[in-house]
Scaffold this motif. Structure first.
Motif, PDB file in Angstrom:
ATOM      1  N   ILE A  52       0.884  -1.172   0.000  1.00  0.00           N
ATOM      2  CA  ILE A  52       0.000   0.000   0.000  1.00  0.00           C
ATOM      3  C   ILE A  52       0.920   1.220   0.000  1.00  0.00           C
ATOM      4  CG2 ILE A  52      -1.759   1.280   1.266  1.00  0.00           C
ATOM      5  CD1 ILE A  52      -2.514  -1.297   2.690  1.00  0.00           C
ATOM      6  N   THR A  53       0.664   2.155  -0.909  1.00  0.00           N
ATOM      7  CA  THR A  53       1.516   3.335  -0.969  1.00  0.00           C
ATOM      8  C   THR A  53       0.734   4.551  -0.482  1.00  0.00           C
ATOM      9  OG1 THR A  53       2.587   2.328  -2.858  1.00  0.00           O
ATOM     10  CG2 THR A  53       3.114   4.609  -2.419  1.00  0.00           C
ATOM     11  N   ILE A  54       1.264   5.143   0.567  1.00  0.00           N
ATOM     12  CA  ILE A  54       0.543   6.221   1.256  1.00  0.00           C
ATOM     13  C   ILE A  54       1.282   7.541   1.106  1.00  0.00           C
ATOM     14  CG2 ILE A  54      -0.048   7.047   3.573  1.00  0.00           C
ATOM     15  CD1 ILE A  54      -0.556   4.072   4.244  1.00  0.00           C
ATOM     16  N   LYS A  55       0.529   8.566   0.661  1.00  0.00           N
ATOM     17  CA  LYS A  55       1.127   9.892   0.525  1.00  0.00           C
ATOM     18  C   LYS A  55       1.353  10.496   1.905  1.00  0.00           C
ATOM     19  CE  LYS A  55      -1.144  13.404  -1.430  1.00  0.00           C
ATOM     20  NZ  LYS A  55      -1.855  14.076  -2.538  1.00  0.00           N
ATOM     21  N   ASN A  56       0.326  10.453   2.727  1.00  0.00           N
ATOM     22  CA  ASN A  56       0.490  10.850   4.121  1.00  0.00           C
ATOM     23  C   ASN A  56      -0.616  10.254   4.970  1.00  0.00           C
ATOM     24  OD1 ASN A  56      -1.114  12.753   2.628  1.00  0.00           O
ATOM     25  ND2 ASN A  56      -1.226  13.983   4.476  1.00  0.00           N
ATOM     26  N   GLN A  57      -0.370  10.242   6.273  1.00  0.00           N
ATOM     27  CA  GLN A  57      -1.309   9.649   7.223  1.00  0.00           C
ATOM     28  C   GLN A  57      -1.180  10.372   8.544  1.00  0.00           C
ATOM     29  OE1 GLN A  57      -0.120   5.505   7.705  1.00  0.00           O
ATOM     30  NE2 GLN A  57       1.696   6.039   8.895  1.00  0.00           N
ATOM     31  N   GLY A  58      -2.193  10.265   9.358  1.00  0.00           N
ATOM     32  CA  GLY A  58      -2.111  10.915  10.658  1.00  0.00           C
ATOM     33  C   GLY A  58      -3.383  10.794  11.459  1.00  0.00           C
ATOM     34  N   THR A  59      -3.396  11.518  12.564  1.00  0.00           N
ATOM     35  CA  THR A  59      -4.543  11.530  13.474  1.00  0.00           C
ATOM     36  C   THR A  59      -4.771  12.959  13.957  1.00  0.00           C
ATOM     37  OG1 THR A  59      -2.964  10.948  15.223  1.00  0.00           O
ATOM     38  CG2 THR A  59      -4.349   9.185  14.395  1.00  0.00           C
ATOM     39  N   PHE A  60      -6.004  13.272  14.264  1.00  0.00           N
ATOM     40  CA  PHE A  60      -6.301  14.572  14.878  1.00  0.00           C
ATOM     41  C   PHE A  60      -7.639  14.504  15.606  1.00  0.00           C
ATOM     42  CE2 PHE A  60      -7.812  14.725  10.456  1.00  0.00           C
ATOM     43  CZ  PHE A  60      -9.126  15.161  10.597  1.00  0.00           C
ATOM     44  N   ALA A  61      -7.849  15.471  16.492  1.00  0.00           N
ATOM     45  CA  ALA A  61      -9.138  15.604  17.161  1.00  0.00           C
ATOM     46  C   ALA A  61      -9.961  16.646  16.426  1.00  0.00           C
ATOM     47  CB  ALA A  61      -8.935  16.028  18.608  1.00  0.00           C
ATOM     48  N   ILE A  62     -11.292  16.460  16.452  1.00  0.00           N
ATOM     49  CA  ILE A  62     -12.168  17.431  15.785  1.00  0.00           C
ATOM     50  C   ILE A  62     -13.407  17.656  16.660  1.00  0.00           C
ATOM     51  CG2 ILE A  62     -13.341  15.632  14.427  1.00  0.00           C
ATOM     52  CD1 ILE A  62     -12.526  18.975  12.885  1.00  0.00           C
ATOM     53  N   GLY A  63     -13.838  18.925  16.714  1.00  0.00           N
ATOM     54  CA  GLY A  63     -15.035  19.251  17.489  1.00  0.00           C
ATOM     55  C   GLY A  63     -14.759  19.243  18.980  1.00  0.00           C
ATOM     56  N   GLY A  64     -15.824  19.039  19.744  1.00  0.00           N
ATOM     57  CA  GLY A  64     -15.696  19.028  21.199  1.00  0.00           C
ATOM     58  C   GLY A  64     -15.820  20.410  21.795  1.00  0.00           C
ATOM     59  N   SER A  65     -15.753  20.466  23.105  1.00  0.00           N
ATOM     60  CA  SER A  65     -15.800  21.772  23.754  1.00  0.00           C
ATOM     61  C   SER A  65     -14.925  21.746  25.012  1.00  0.00           C
ATOM     62  CB  SER A  65     -17.236  22.188  24.049  1.00  0.00           C
ATOM     63  OG  SER A  65     -17.926  21.161  24.709  1.00  0.00           O
ATOM     64  N   ILE A  66     -15.011  22.816  25.772  1.00  0.00           N
ATOM     65  CA  ILE A  66     -14.138  22.997  26.937  1.00  0.00           C
ATOM     66  C   ILE A  66     -15.016  23.361  28.119  1.00  0.00           C
ATOM     67  CG2 ILE A  66     -12.229  24.357  27.887  1.00  0.00           C
ATOM     68  CD1 ILE A  66     -11.443  25.016  24.932  1.00  0.00           C
ATOM     69  N   LYS A  67     -14.860  22.656  29.226  1.00  0.00           N
ATOM     70  CA  LYS A  67     -15.582  23.117  30.420  1.00  0.00           C
ATOM     71  C   LYS A  67     -14.584  23.723  31.396  1.00  0.00           C
ATOM     72  CE  LYS A  67     -16.082  19.106  33.555  1.00  0.00           C
ATOM     73  NZ  LYS A  67     -17.020  18.135  34.147  1.00  0.00           N
ATOM     74  N   LYS A  68     -15.077  24.636  32.214  1.00  0.00           N
ATOM     75  CA  LYS A  68     -14.186  25.340  33.151  1.00  0.00           C
ATOM     76  C   LYS A  68     -14.808  25.379  34.538  1.00  0.00           C
ATOM     77  CE  LYS A  68     -11.223  29.206  33.942  1.00  0.00           C
ATOM     78  NZ  LYS A  68     -10.832  30.592  33.759  1.00  0.00           N
ATOM     79  N   SER A  69     -13.975  25.123  35.541  1.00  0.00           N
ATOM     80  CA  SER A  69     -14.443  25.196  36.927  1.00  0.00           C
ATOM     81  C   SER A  69     -14.263  26.607  37.469  1.00  0.00           C
ATOM     82  CB  SER A  69     -13.661  24.218  37.807  1.00  0.00           C
ATOM     83  OG  SER A  69     -13.869  22.903  37.382  1.00  0.00           O
ATOM     84  N   GLU A  70     -15.122  26.971  38.409  1.00  0.00           N
ATOM     85  CA  GLU A  70     -15.025  28.253  39.107  1.00  0.00           C
ATOM     86  C   GLU A  70     -13.673  28.382  39.810  1.00  0.00           C
ATOM     87  OE1 GLU A  70     -17.602  30.710  39.561  1.00  0.00           O
ATOM     88  OE2 GLU A  70     -18.453  29.593  37.859  1.00  0.00           O
ATOM     89  N   GLY A  71     -13.277  29.624  40.072  1.00  0.00           N
ATOM     90  CA  GLY A  71     -12.101  29.849  40.904  1.00  0.00           C
ATOM     91  C   GLY A  71     -10.847  30.113  40.097  1.00  0.00           C
ATOM     92  N   THR A  72      -9.728  30.058  40.763  1.00  0.00           N
ATOM     93  CA  THR A  72      -8.439  30.361  40.141  1.00  0.00           C
ATOM     94  C   THR A  72      -7.472  29.207  40.392  1.00  0.00           C
ATOM     95  OG1 THR A  72      -8.807  32.701  40.624  1.00  0.00           O
ATOM     96  CG2 THR A  72      -6.559  32.056  40.034  1.00  0.00           C
ATOM     97  N   PHE A  73      -6.793  28.792  39.354  1.00  0.00           N
ATOM     98  CA  PHE A  73      -5.812  27.727  39.486  1.00  0.00           C
ATOM     99  C   PHE A  73      -4.495  28.297  39.976  1.00  0.00           C
ATOM    100  CE2 PHE A  73      -2.325  25.233  37.487  1.00  0.00           C
ATOM    101  CZ  PHE A  73      -2.518  24.042  38.183  1.00  0.00           C
ATOM    102  N   ASP A  74      -3.967  27.702  41.012  1.00  0.00           N
ATOM    103  CA  ASP A  74      -2.654  28.097  41.529  1.00  0.00           C
ATOM    104  C   ASP A  74      -1.691  26.932  41.279  1.00  0.00           C
ATOM    105  OD1 ASP A  74      -0.359  28.449  43.023  1.00  0.00           O
ATOM    106  OD2 ASP A  74      -1.414  29.245  44.789  1.00  0.00           O
ATOM    107  N   PRO A  75      -0.725  27.118  40.359  1.00  0.00           N
ATOM    108  CA  PRO A  75       0.125  25.978  39.987  1.00  0.00           C
ATOM    109  C   PRO A  75       0.947  25.421  41.155  1.00  0.00           C
ATOM    110  CG  PRO A  75       0.926  28.026  38.981  1.00  0.00           C
ATOM    111  CD  PRO A  75      -0.411  28.333  39.583  1.00  0.00           C
TER     112      PRO A  75
END
Lengths: 361, 361
Positions: A27-50
């Motif tokens: 099988i001859t492949i020009k290119n191949q790969g993986t990626f994520a598509i769509g989705g969303s982001i949730k966020k918690s209240e407050g402030t992150f302190d590393p």
């Protein structure tokens, strides 16, 4: 080195004498790969302190001020050299993943490699909250329930632990072992609209392509046509639910041993999008025409009955739906997974012929 | 058609004038596929009745007499034409999957394609209860906690939401989006012995090969050497824990901000297996030598300190371990994921050179 490579390739062509597409050829492949598509982001209240919150704690993690990226689909693609115009996008069914289209349970090539060899760019996806797209934004309890034999029945492999006679499935116990191990659970609540959003995003990203669905993604596939203009045709293997009719024109619900199958209604304007593209639907064997006592067969009797009504409705509205019940054209023994059954090369050729007939190759 | 194909290939070689392995050239694959390996089967008491128990019920499913296949690893492989002798087996780290080795967050080729182009058969795995191997035999509550910034810190991308300076990571927001979406949760309790069993089964199936680990699979990799004779070398990116010493010879535990790192002890006979194969360990940048307040860096200070002690112990027992701290050889800015950082071609070349030096290519 270059000369050597050329000579070797030459030799390969000269001594093999095989047509392109023969499965023993590379099988001859020009290119191949993986990626994520769509989705969303949730966020918690407050402030992150590393400093204060930066220590991983499996049982009592501070989450304040942090985000979580999730609910995306994950896509694996391969583009052959000299690709055909329209890629194929493969979408799995319930409890399954992109593995549906990969190596068969008995170790042969699946649709991914078969259609790649035929020159199609292939895109395989794990819908949100499944397989490689495991990061859900909603919690879920995974119960690890023993239910192999339930699915053995629903997937029309057979009844209890006995295969149906003449089935297109290897009797090597390792094949069944591999088959069961392709299942993977939802990692969040199943949400059809979330899935449809991610897959329509995928089409908007890659452009015009043909969608290939299986089982639960069948109905989701119809829904995706309403969200993107880039689906140029659909091949649906054993769609089970979510058949879409115009408002006020849905057929009566169909009752079967184990449940009730209802149609989904949408505005006529949306429904008409389904009449603008060619669609083919395939069902395998062991689907009774009349009511039986076995729930594993009953839900497919209902699905096929609904699919016949749907085909009629779309075609009467100017659509181009072809419904193929494989045993009716002499192809027998197929389970709910024709794309990985023993005769999957024949099943693939049928699909290829349909794509060719509709100018989608 | 055949003549045409030959001419075209000829032309391609003649006009391109590129060396084999150039990334703009096609990848030629002899065969590729996926399979499950290892795992076990659990069974519920009682007898399954396909009629009475054959209806799917998401909330109250009868499970009696049924089995569940789970706890396997899932493997994706690609074999190039004219493959080198020793395949590479790639094992992801905590919260990750085979995607670690696929397309980078900024869309370039990962180690899968890079080493395939170099002629290595590549095997990528999802360990049991992760990604495509989602079917766990033990239940698990998935909490969908917001913890992106926690991992941003632990993966040494930066602190809080700020990247470290000169980092080998794209500042395109889509790269970070893709990075976060590669994470996928455990779908069952994390069980190192289960993972080691599955991966040693993989080596017993495919035969001699080189193991490439990342982070949490580093320590599991050492453990796998004790279970199979087919690991001919190990490349470990940023191993974090489970360093194995002979009984009675483990160094003192190392305390750091956020925890305590302990060594694991095994019988001398087992430990000696680690002295029989060449091993290389790589660590990236931003790992302090002395205690700091940032937990995201601290656990790697401890890991590197332990790795130094381990390297000494194995080499003193006749082993062949090379420990490379990338900034010490002038390669700066690497995160916890050197294999997908901006300089991953350079990182791959380092690994290739080591394989060549050890006769593993």
């Amino acid at each position: 080195m270059k000369t050597y490579a050329i000579s070797l390739l030459f030799l390969l062509f000269l001594i093999s004498g095989r047509a392109q597409g023969d499965k023993t050829e590379p099988i001859t492949i020009k290119n191949q790969g993986t990626f994520a598509i769509g989705g969303s982001i949730k966020k918690s209240e407050g402030t992150f302190d590393p400093i204060a919150h930066g220590v991983f704690n499996p049982t009592n993690q501070s989450t304040q001020g942090q985000t979580l990226h999730g609910d995306h689909a994950t896509v694996l693609y391969q583009i052959p050299t000299e690709p055909r115009n329209l890629p194929l996008v493969f979408w799995h069914g319930y409890g399954q993943s992109m593995r549906t289209w990969q190596t068969t349970p008995d170790g042969r090539e699946g649709f991914q490699s078969i259609f790649l060899r035929k020159g199609f760019p292939v895109y395989l996806l794990d819908q949100p909250r499944r397989g490689l797209s495991g990061q859900s934004l909603e919690p879920k309890m995974l119960e690890a329930r023993t239910e192999d034999q339930l699915w053995f029945g629903i997937f029309r492999m057979g009844k209890g632990t006995n295969f149906y006679s003449n089935i297109q499935f290897s009797k090597d116990p390792e094949a069944l072992n591999q088959f069961f191990r392709r299942s993977t659970p939802d990692t969040g609540p199943l949400d059809i609209n979330l899935n449809i959003d991610a897959v329509s995003n995928l089409f908007n990203k890659i452009g015009d392509a043909v969608l290939v669905t299986h089982s639960h993604s069948g109905g989701q596939g119809w829904g995706t046509v309403l969200k993107t203009d880039h689906i140029k045709g659909i091949v649906a293997y054993e769609p089970g639910s979510n058949f879409i009719f115009p408002e006020g024109k849905a057929p009566e619900e169909i009752s079967y041993v184990g449940g009730i199958l209802k149609a989904r209604e949408v505005p006529m304007e949306d429904f008409q999008k389904l009449t603008k593209i060619p669609i083919v639907i395939y069902y395998g064997d062991y689907i009774p025409e009349k009511k039986v006592e076995n729930p594993g067969q009953e839900q497919w009797r209902a699905a096929l009955l609904m699919a016949r009504k749907w085909t009629k409705a779309v075609n009467e509205a100017g659509g181009d739906v072809t419904l193929v019940v494989l045993p009716e054209i002499g192809i027998k023994g197929n389970t709910h997974f024709p794309m990985s059954d023993l005769n999957n090369q024949e099943i693939a050729q049928l699909m290829y012929n349909w794509l060719e007939e509709k100018g989608l190759n």
